[in-house]
Design an enzyme around this catalytic site. Structure first.
Site, PDB file in Angstrom:
ATOM      1  N   TYR A 180       8.893  -4.965  15.504  1.00 40.57           N
ATOM      2  CA  TYR A 180       8.461  -4.928  14.113  1.00 40.57           C
ATOM      3  C   TYR A 180       9.060  -3.713  13.401  1.00 40.57           C
ATOM      4  O   TYR A 180       9.034  -2.596  13.942  1.00 40.57           O
ATOM      5  CB  TYR A 180       6.918  -4.885  14.042  1.00 40.57           C
ATOM      6  CG  TYR A 180       6.337  -6.135  14.664  1.00 40.57           C
ATOM      7  CD1 TYR A 180       6.020  -7.231  13.874  1.00 40.57           C
ATOM      8  CD2 TYR A 180       6.168  -6.236  16.041  1.00 40.57           C
ATOM      9  CE1 TYR A 180       5.535  -8.407  14.449  1.00 40.57           C
ATOM     10  CE2 TYR A 180       5.689  -7.402  16.627  1.00 40.57           C
ATOM     11  CZ  TYR A 180       5.383  -8.486  15.820  1.00 40.57           C
ATOM     12  OH  TYR A 180       4.922  -9.645  16.387  1.00 40.57           O
ATOM     13  N   GLY A 181       9.558  -3.943  12.198  1.00 40.27           N
ATOM     14  CA  GLY A 181      10.194  -2.868  11.426  1.00 40.27           C
ATOM     15  C   GLY A 181       9.235  -1.772  11.015  1.00 40.27           C
ATOM     16  O   GLY A 181       9.662  -0.666  10.673  1.00 40.27           O
ATOM     17  N   ARG A 219       0.799  -1.232   0.000  1.00 37.86           N
ATOM     18  CA  ARG A 219       0.000   0.000   0.000  1.00 37.86           C
ATOM     19  C   ARG A 219       0.832   1.284   0.000  1.00 37.86           C
ATOM     20  O   ARG A 219       0.294   2.368  -0.216  1.00 37.86           O
ATOM     21  CB  ARG A 219      -0.939  -0.002   1.217  1.00 37.86           C
ATOM     22  CG  ARG A 219      -2.134  -0.911   1.006  1.00 37.86           C
ATOM     23  CD  ARG A 219      -3.228  -0.551   1.966  1.00 37.86           C
ATOM     24  NE  ARG A 219      -3.084  -1.242   3.246  1.00 37.86           N
ATOM     25  CZ  ARG A 219      -3.550  -0.755   4.402  1.00 37.86           C
ATOM     26  NH1 ARG A 219      -4.150   0.419   4.444  1.00 37.86           N
ATOM     27  NH2 ARG A 219      -3.388  -1.440   5.515  1.00 37.86           N
TER      28      ARG A 219
END
Ligand code: UD1
Ligand code: CA
Length: 456
Positions: A98-99, A13
């Site tokens: 989390y990146g 996205r």
């Protein structure tokens, strides 16, 4: 401690050629921020799981203490951990981050790390008014966590649970590895869910200790440009509030951008529209006018930087006046009480105490003494087309307007250069040096008159 950072997802996205986790928040790549947080926590080893854009992410993050695990196919968060398991130090605990959740703060993670060190699973959860899309935290009658159920696998009752999984957890590494290797993908998405390790832990009698982030936005993930921009605003507002708590006066906390680390002394004031990048230090009483860009600079106490000035890798002393419309480039070193005015550019040059260049000048590759006055339109001709050369201007020199100093050249102490001089040889101490065509007036000269055109 091992810190495992999941960063293999595609980020469709974002509609970008750049892997999602390399997009910035607060002037730093999202995943770079998470790696920094891990290092702040004293991670012995940071393992980053890469997949989409693996090479770009690895190049971006390479450095001591960071290793990579490739997850060639994204089969779920549990599978991502499986891919990294062989690289984890088994005798220690593992914290999973989390990146694309860039703003998690180190102090929010401490209780989870404590829990993991005592043999429990530390799990970060959050209560949400609209939990749609998130994994729900399932608890028993005693309030103990028994498992996590994903949105797509949840019963109607479970969908009513408002406590959600943030994804962030910590536990002993040996257990983690054993659990993720036992995962199955018989669920609504056909994925290996990391979340399934919670019911495994519970089944073994391991306690799940939940904790919450200091701020909700710490666990917000970014999947789109809109979410990136929203999180950026939240972060900027947080930084603005912190500055004001520390005594900085902001004309408008909604109109400041800090893309790095801004340290301020007492009674600093900052007008609207300013951007601060990298490490910037402002001394006591510094005043920054509207729409300035300041990148990796130190500014001394009592100095004023007026509107629309652009400062990059410069050092400015105390009680100086810079701008409006000044440009300080890398290597500009200005001592106390220096004045740099409108449309003056300074690059790789030191300017000693109380010297002034107030209008329209270029000072590059120069060493300027104290109490020097540089007139409007003065230029150091530092570049001969092949090499750069030094201009030296000693103390108490006066440089007339529109002077060119053809480097290498020295103007000795107390010298005066007449306006319009093109200086190609050193100017001696205390004397007036001028290079200028003699002025003459032609008597009886007549201006040409316009010849009338023939009418047709
Ligand atoms: C996950 C959790 C969910 C939680 C939510 C919080 C699982 C099964 N579910 O859901 O309980 O509420 O996060 O946002 O864990 N990733 C990989 N490799 C993969 C899959 C994912 O590296 O194979 C990375 C993604 O890049 C992303 C993170 O893991 O950074 C989470 O993946 P995502 O698919 O967004 O998780 P959700 O399904 O939303
Ligand atoms: Ca998913």
């Amino acid at each position: 401690m091992n810190v495992l950072i999941l960063a293999a997802g595609k980020g469709t996205r974002m509609k970008s050629a750049l892997p999602k986790v390399l997009h910035p928040v607060g002037g730093q790549s999202m995943v770079g921020r998470v790696v920094n947080t891990a290092q702040t926590l004293g991670a012995g080893q940071v393992v980053v799981v890469v997949g989409h854009g693996a090479e770009a992410v690895k190049t971006h993050l390479q450095g001591p203490g960071v290793v990579f695990a490739l997850q060639a196919e994204q089969l779920g968060t549990g599978h991502a951990v499986q891919c990294a398991a062989p690289q984890l130090e088994a005798g220690d605990i593992t914290l999973i981050l989390y990146g694309d959740v860039p703003l998690i703060q180190a102090h929010s993670l401490s209780p989870m790390i404590e829990a993991a060190r005592s043999g429990q699973v530390g799990l970060m959860t959050l209560s949400m008014d609209n939990p749609h899309g998130y994994g729900r935290i399932v608890r028993d009658a005693q309030g103990q966590v028994t498992g996590i159920v994903e949105q797509k696998d949840a019963t109607a009752d479970q969908l009513g649970i408002r406590e959600v999984n943030t994804g962030i957890l910590a536990c002993p590494t040996a257990s983690l590895t054993r659990w993720v290797n036992a995962l199955r993908n018989n669920n609504a998405q056909g994925e290996y869910y990391l979340t399934d390790i919670i019911s495994m832990a519970h089944g073994e009698g391991v306690a799940i200790a939940t904790c919450q982030p200091g701020y909700d936005w710490e666990v917000t993930g970014v999947n789109s440009r809109q979410q990136q921009a929203e999180l950026e605003r939240v972060w900027q507002q947080h930084l603005a509030m912190q500055l004001m708590s520390n005594g900085v006066q902001l004309a408008d906390p909604a109109r400041i951008d800090i893309r790095g680390n801004l340290r301020c002394g007492q009674d600093v004031s900052i007008d609207v529209g300013c951007v601060f990048e990298g490490e910037v230090t402002l001394g006591d009483g510094v005043q920054i006018g509207p729409y300035c860009v300041i990148n990796q600079c130190t500014v001394g106490a009592g100095t004023r930087v007026d509107a629309y000035s652009h400062l990059v890798q410069a050092e400015v002393g105390a009680q100086a006046i810079i701008g409006p419309y000044a440009r300080l480039r890398p290597g500009a070193k200005l001592a106390d009480e220096v004045h740099i005015g409108n449309f003056v550019e300074v690059k790789n040059a030191s300017i000693a105490k109380a010297s002034k260049a107030n209008h329209l000048a270029y000072i590059g590759d120069a060493r300027i003494g104290e109490r020097v006055n540089v007139g409007a339109g003065t230029i150091t001709c530092n570049y001969d087309g092949a090499n750069k050369h030094l201009t030296v201007i000693e103390d108490d020199v006066f440089i007339g307007s529109d002077t060119q100093l053809v480097a290498p050249v020295t103007v000795k102490r107390g010298a005066t250069l007449g306006a319009g001089t093109t200086l190609t040889k050193d100017a001696p101490e205390g004397a007036l040096t001028v290079s200028r065509a003699k002025q003459l007036t032609i008597e009886g000269w007549k201006r040409p008159v316009k010849t009338p055109k023939n009418k047709e």
